[in-house]
Write an enzyme that holds these catalytic residues in place. Structure first.
Site, mmCIF file in Angstrom:
data_model
loop_
_atom_site.group_PDB
_atom_site.id
_atom_site.type_symbol
_atom_site.label_atom_id
_atom_site.label_comp_id
_atom_site.label_asym_id
_atom_site.label_seq_id
_atom_site.Cartn_x
_atom_site.Cartn_y
_atom_site.Cartn_z
ATOM 1 N N ALA A 62 96.220 -51.288 11.933
ATOM 2 C CA ALA A 62 96.969 -52.527 12.147
ATOM 3 C C ALA A 62 97.889 -52.351 13.356
ATOM 4 C CB ALA A 62 97.798 -52.819 10.903
ATOM 5 N N GLY A 101 94.099 -49.446 8.995
ATOM 6 C CA GLY A 101 93.383 -50.718 8.887
ATOM 7 C C GLY A 101 92.001 -50.666 9.508
ATOM 8 N N GLU A 104 89.896 -49.308 6.960
ATOM 9 C CA GLU A 104 89.803 -50.315 5.886
ATOM 10 C C GLU A 104 88.773 -51.393 6.244
ATOM 11 O OE1 GLU A 104 94.173 -50.845 5.719
ATOM 12 O OE2 GLU A 104 93.902 -50.618 3.567
ATOM 13 N N GLU A 124 98.707 -44.235 6.948
ATOM 14 C CA GLU A 124 99.833 -45.150 6.741
ATOM 15 C C GLU A 124 101.070 -44.433 6.215
ATOM 16 O OE1 GLU A 124 96.697 -45.852 6.133
ATOM 17 O OE2 GLU A 124 96.262 -47.941 6.576
HETATM 18 N N1 3HC Z 1 99.690 -50.303 16.748
HETATM 19 C C1 3HC Z 1 100.266 -50.576 17.935
HETATM 20 N N2 3HC Z 1 100.232 -49.738 18.975
HETATM 21 C C2 3HC Z 1 99.591 -48.573 18.818
HETATM 22 C C3 3HC Z 1 98.971 -48.223 17.616
HETATM 23 C C4 3HC Z 1 99.027 -49.150 16.537
HETATM 24 N N3 3HC Z 1 98.435 -48.909 15.357
HETATM 25 N N4 3HC Z 1 98.424 -47.003 17.744
HETATM 26 C C5 3HC Z 1 98.693 -46.607 18.993
HETATM 27 N N5 3HC Z 1 99.390 -47.543 19.642
HETATM 28 C C6 3HC Z 1 99.843 -47.505 21.030
HETATM 29 C C7 3HC Z 1 100.835 -46.397 21.284
HETATM 30 O O1 3HC Z 1 102.142 -46.821 21.002
HETATM 31 C C8 3HC Z 1 100.602 -46.132 22.759
HETATM 32 O O2 3HC Z 1 101.282 -47.139 23.475
HETATM 33 P P1 3HC Z 1 101.931 -46.801 24.899
HETATM 34 O O3 3HC Z 1 100.785 -46.393 25.777
HETATM 35 O O4 3HC Z 1 102.589 -48.065 25.279
HETATM 36 O O5 3HC Z 1 102.881 -45.673 24.646
HETATM 37 C C9 3HC Z 1 99.111 -46.363 22.932
HETATM 38 O O6 3HC Z 1 98.713 -47.152 21.820
HETATM 39 C C10 3HC Z 1 98.281 -45.106 22.952
HETATM 40 O O7 3HC Z 1 98.618 -44.332 21.813
HETATM 41 P P2 3HC Z 1 98.727 -42.744 21.875
HETATM 42 O O8 3HC Z 1 99.538 -42.343 23.037
HETATM 43 O O9 3HC Z 1 99.160 -42.293 20.526
HETATM 44 O O10 3HC Z 1 97.216 -42.373 22.164
HETATM 45 P P3 3HC Z 1 96.379 -41.121 21.648
HETATM 46 O O11 3HC Z 1 95.046 -41.225 22.259
HETATM 47 O O12 3HC Z 1 97.161 -39.858 21.802
HETATM 48 O O13 3HC Z 1 96.214 -41.338 20.054
HETATM 49 C C11 3HC Z 1 95.729 -42.572 18.069
HETATM 50 C C12 3HC Z 1 95.479 -42.428 19.582
HETATM 51 C C13 3HC Z 1 95.170 -41.358 17.322
HETATM 52 C C14 3HC Z 1 95.045 -43.799 17.601
HETATM 53 C C15 3HC Z 1 97.233 -42.648 17.811
HETATM 54 O O14 3HC Z 1 97.808 -43.644 18.666
HETATM 55 C C16 3HC Z 1 97.626 -43.027 16.424
HETATM 56 O O15 3HC Z 1 97.640 -42.165 15.562
HETATM 57 N N6 3HC Z 1 97.949 -44.298 16.178
HETATM 58 C C17 3HC Z 1 98.413 -44.770 14.916
HETATM 59 C C18 3HC Z 1 97.274 -44.905 13.930
HETATM 60 C C19 3HC Z 1 97.773 -45.441 12.632
HETATM 61 O O16 3HC Z 1 98.775 -45.021 12.101
HETATM 62 N N7 3HC Z 1 97.053 -46.438 12.061
HETATM 63 C C20 3HC Z 1 97.470 -47.066 10.871
HETATM 64 C C21 3HC Z 1 98.360 -48.235 11.209
HETATM 65 S S1 3HC Z 1 99.103 -48.979 9.796
HETATM 66 C C22 3HC Z 1 97.857 -49.908 9.114
HETATM 67 O O17 3HC Z 1 96.747 -49.897 9.572
HETATM 68 C C23 3HC Z 1 98.243 -50.762 7.942
HETATM 69 C C24 3HC Z 1 97.092 -51.293 7.188
HETATM 70 O O18 3HC Z 1 96.813 -50.460 6.111
HETATM 71 C C25 3HC Z 1 97.387 -52.653 6.658
#
Ligand code: 3HC
Ligand code: NAI
Length: 698
Positions: A62, A101, A104, A124
């Site tokens: 998400a 997500g 998911e 998450e």
């Molecule tokens: N939402 C918004 N922005 C995100 C994001 C997300 N889920 N994931 C990454 N970004 C952004 C980062 O802030 C970064 O922005 P910037 O360039 O402006 O600083 C850019 O994307 C690139 O991210 P990284 O520098 O972290 O890139 P990497 O290649 O090193 O890593 C990744 C990629 C493994 C996908 C890592 O970004 C990550 O772990 N992201 C979070 C994943 C996550 O936690 N997903 C679950 C979200 S909660 C959810 O899904 C709820 C649902 O259950 C309802």
């Protein structure tokens, strides 16, 4: 332009999501997905729908930036429900990191194919929430309760082979061509006569009640032990446990309720702040302007606590290291420490002996500093003494080539002064590692007045290779971390002299969520280190500064903490963890009498207020002086180097959450007793006056 488009090839529709950089599932993506699904559901010529995101990665979750905001768009849960209930076969074709997500969405599809090297996960929990789009219910149906709980409680990324073996993925493709993979897999499914296969209807892995009960109670035990202070791991377990006793639709409603509880929790705010703060650290001017060199050969001077740790951090990243020590004995000692650390890794199965040999071959220890002449980067970690350091840098200036980067690991000393002794100060920088340097993630990169952008870029590049979390700091006494530490240590000793017990203070900080109390940290680092710093600073102390001598009395007895088996606490094989040294209270009481202080009671709240106020006070000054570029950098230093609870976001975020006006009120109150120590920083007064918070400066 919509980030979602689709095309139909033969009887297969391919939905492509494009929302760079990581295809986060923002409101636009959700709207686009729902529209596409609705249109495709009406097309009689479509037999199967493949969902892809062909750029860097399949949907990585998400859009975290949307949490806590009111947005007029379908929820991700609705999208997942739609995918699963589609009248066509749905297939997710994965690559990269389908997380949260993203996974998911994939689990709502009827089938999943993934490119090699894909990693999946439900991380998450690391953001203080739980999978809120059906993940807590679909994952156990695919891989069983035990593995699902483990994945959701740790947030780990699971390699695709493991995901395949456990039923999360149906097929591993041979290459990364995600669209082609999806189409050919869809054709295969159709040709085999397979039909829709909603995950919610798969129940074979959630039948064995006894196994499920065991998995849940084991997860509960782990969560209590490891994540006592955290909210969401417990909510995840509750969600799985309760969900398995409900029908699928009600289980999803229950998940939504618990997800909303997590979203409301301050821990979610703190952890999401930490997520973005750790990504903001790389947004610094030097990285835009400079160019990184590619150092290969590293020199380390000093083979003590830090020199050995830094050498291992460099070797772990594949660098060849020459260590310089004063004599062969010191080299032998350092080598023994390094060897025993890797022996332990082999014993614990973290590496095999061949890997150990390969790493050890990267190391050599020498006593002749001229052996550093071919190095690209040298890190000095000798005694914390300006004269000793200058002498080393004078030699390095003569020996190393003029492009070799010269770094100091000093904890407090002035890098500008060190830089003065070399001909080319553009290449001098501070690289402040934390102990143990092979383990601790934080690296303060201290940029001196003359340090070039290229040198800074190279340092950040080095940090990346060493898997460190680099934070840029300007030059001042103690940089970001130790300067704040010095302030709250003084505030802490004031409290002790006024009547608080060191053990009470430590307990309050642990209960707040800190990894350790202040006095535990002193015992771990060695009381002698602070003592040396206090002696160094003594000549510059103002006569009106309040100076508490309790710590000196402790050090004068030779009680330096763990290394001498005695400090504020007692250590030894037969001594229980956190056994107070009974003589400490005697010293405190004697000192109070000596200076004529009548001890008073401290409440838990007052201890915490003073600790936080001191941190925020110095943090604000650091911002005022532009030592840190933004408040979130201070938070990253504290959550990664000083055991400040990550789920509270760091001291500056925590201050925002409780209100800067409250912090300022406290500082003003404390300033009435000791205006020299507490007179409030201008920036804090301005922020409060303008009704702003630290986040407005990020
Ligand atoms: N939402 C918004 N922005 C995100 C994001 C997300 N889920 N994931 C990454 N970004 C952004 C980062 O802030 C970064 O922005 P910037 O360039 O402006 O600083 C850019 O994307 C690139 O991210 P990284 O520098 O972290 O890139 P990497 O290649 O090193 O890593 C990744 C990629 C493994 C996908 C890592 O970004 C990550 O772990 N992201 C979070 C994943 C996550 O936690 N997903 C679950 C979200 S909660 C959810 O899904 C709820 C649902 O259950 C309802
Ligand atoms: P240490 O006392 O364990 O090791 C210093 C080593 O330097 C000794 O082995 C000594 O023999 C060697 N040395 C001294 N002069 C030398 C010279 N001219 N040439 C070669 N070797 C020489 O000290 P420690 O703890 O490793 O600290 C080193 C530096 O790292 C200091 O500047 C300290 O402030 C800093 N630091 C220490 C941290 C800690 O937790 N110990 C954390 C972060 C930084």
């Amino acid at each position: 332009m919509t980030p979602v488009k689709y095309k139909i090839i033969d009887e297969i529709a391919v939905i492509e999501v494009s929302n760079p950089p990581v295809n986060a599932i923002s409101a636009d993506v959700r709207i686009g997905l729902l529209d596409a699904l609705e249109v495709l559901s009406l097309k009689d010529d479509v037999a199967a729908i493949v969902i892809t995101a062909p750029e860097r990665t399949f949907l990585a979750g998400a859009d975290i930036k949307e949490f806590g905001k009111k947005i007029d768009a379908p929820s991700l849960g609705q999208i997942c429900d739609k995918i699963e209930k589609m009248n066509k076969i749905t297939i997710a074709s994965l690559h990269g990191t389908p997380l949260g997500g993203g996974l998911e969405v994939a689990m709502s599809a009827h089938y999943r194919i993934a490119a090699p090297k894909t990693k999946v996960g439900l991380p998450e929990v690391l953001l203080g929430i739980l999978p809120g789009a059906g993940g807590t219910q679909r994952l156990p149906r695919l891989c069983g309760v035990s593995m699902a709980l483990d994945m959701m409680i740790t947030g780990k990324h699971v390699p695709i082979e493991e995901a395949f073996e456990n039923g999360i993925i149906d097929e591993i493709a041979i290459d990364d061509k995600t669209i082609e993979n999806g189409i050919s897999y869809a054709k295969k499914i159709i040709s085999q006569g397979l039909g829709r296969r909603p995950t919610s209807e798969i129940t074979n892995k959630i039948q064995n009640k006894k196994d499920i009960e065991e998995s849940i109670s084991s997860a509960k035990a782990t969560a209590l032990k490891k994540y006592k202070n955290l909210f969401s791991p417990h909510a995840i377990i509750k969600c799985v446990e309760e969900g398995l006793n409900l029908d699928f639709d009600n289980a999803i409603k229950n998940e939504r309720r618990l997800f909303n509880d997590c979203i409301e929790s301050p821990q979610r705010q703190g952890l999401i702040h930490s997520f973005f703060a750790e990504r903001a650290i790389n947004k610094i001017p030097e990285l835009q302007n400079g160019k990184s060199l590619e150092p290969k050969k590293i020199g380390v001077i000093g083979g003590g606590t830090m020199g050995t740790g830094i050498s291992m951090a460099a070797m772990n990243a594949g660098f060849e290291v020459v260590m310089i020590e004063q004599n062969q004995d010191a080299i032998d000692k350092a080598l023994k420490k390094i060897t025993s650390t890797y022996d332990r890794s082999v014993r614990l199965g973290r590496m095999n002996s061949q890997q150990q040999n390969e790493i050890m071959n990267l190391f050599s220890g020498k006593t002749d500093i001229s052996q550093l002449k071919d190095r690209d980067l040298v890190i000095e970690a000798v005694f914390e003494n300006m004269d000793v350091k200058k002498e080393v840098f004078i030699k390095l200036n003569q020996i190393c080539n003029q492009n070799c980067i010269l770094a100091s690991n000093t904890s407090y000393l002035d890098i500008n002064e060190i830089a003065k002794v070399v001909d080319n100060p553009l290449r001098v920088i501070g690289l402040h590692f934390f102990s143990p340097a092979n383990i601790m993630k934080l690296l303060e990169i201290v940029v001196a007045d003359e340090t070039s952008d290229d040198t800074v870029c190279t340092a950040f590049n080095l940090a990346k290779k060493m898997k460190k979390i680099p934070v840029r700091s300007g030059v001042c006494d103690g940089f970001i971390g130790n300067r704040i530490l010095s302030k709250y240590l003084v505030a802490t000793y004031h409290m002790v002299e006024d009547g608080a017990s060191p053990f009470h203070i430590d307990r309050v900080l642990r209960e707040f969520g800190c990894a350790m109390g202040v006095f535990q940290v002193i015992d771990l680092a060695g009381g002698d280190i602070g003592w040396a710093t206090r002696k160094r600073k003594a000549p510059f102390r103002h006569k009106d500064d309040r100076y508490v001598e309790i710590a000196d009395r402790v050090c004068e007895r030779g009680w330096f903490g763990q290394k001498t088996s005695k400090g504020y606490y007692l250590y030894g094989e037969d001594v229980a963890f956190l056994t107070p040294n009974p003589e400490i209270e005697v010293i405190c009481s004697d000192e109070r009498k000596r200076v004529g202080i009548m001890p008073r009671e401290f409440s838990d709240q007052e201890i915490l207020d003073r600790y936080i106020a001191a941190m925020v006070f110095e943090g604000t000054k650091i911002l005022q002086e532009k030592i840190a570029l933004r408040p979130s950098d201070i938070d990253v230093v504290y959550t990664n180097g000083y055991g400040f609870p990550r789920w509270r976001g760091g001291p500056m975020k925590y201050a925002d959450m409780i209100g800067l006006d409250k912090i300022l009120d406290n500082i003003n109150k404390f300033a009435k007793e000791d205006p020299r120590f507490w007179s409030p920083p201008l920036l804090l007064e301005e922020l409060v006056k303008n009704n702003q918070n630290f986040d407005s400066l990020n």
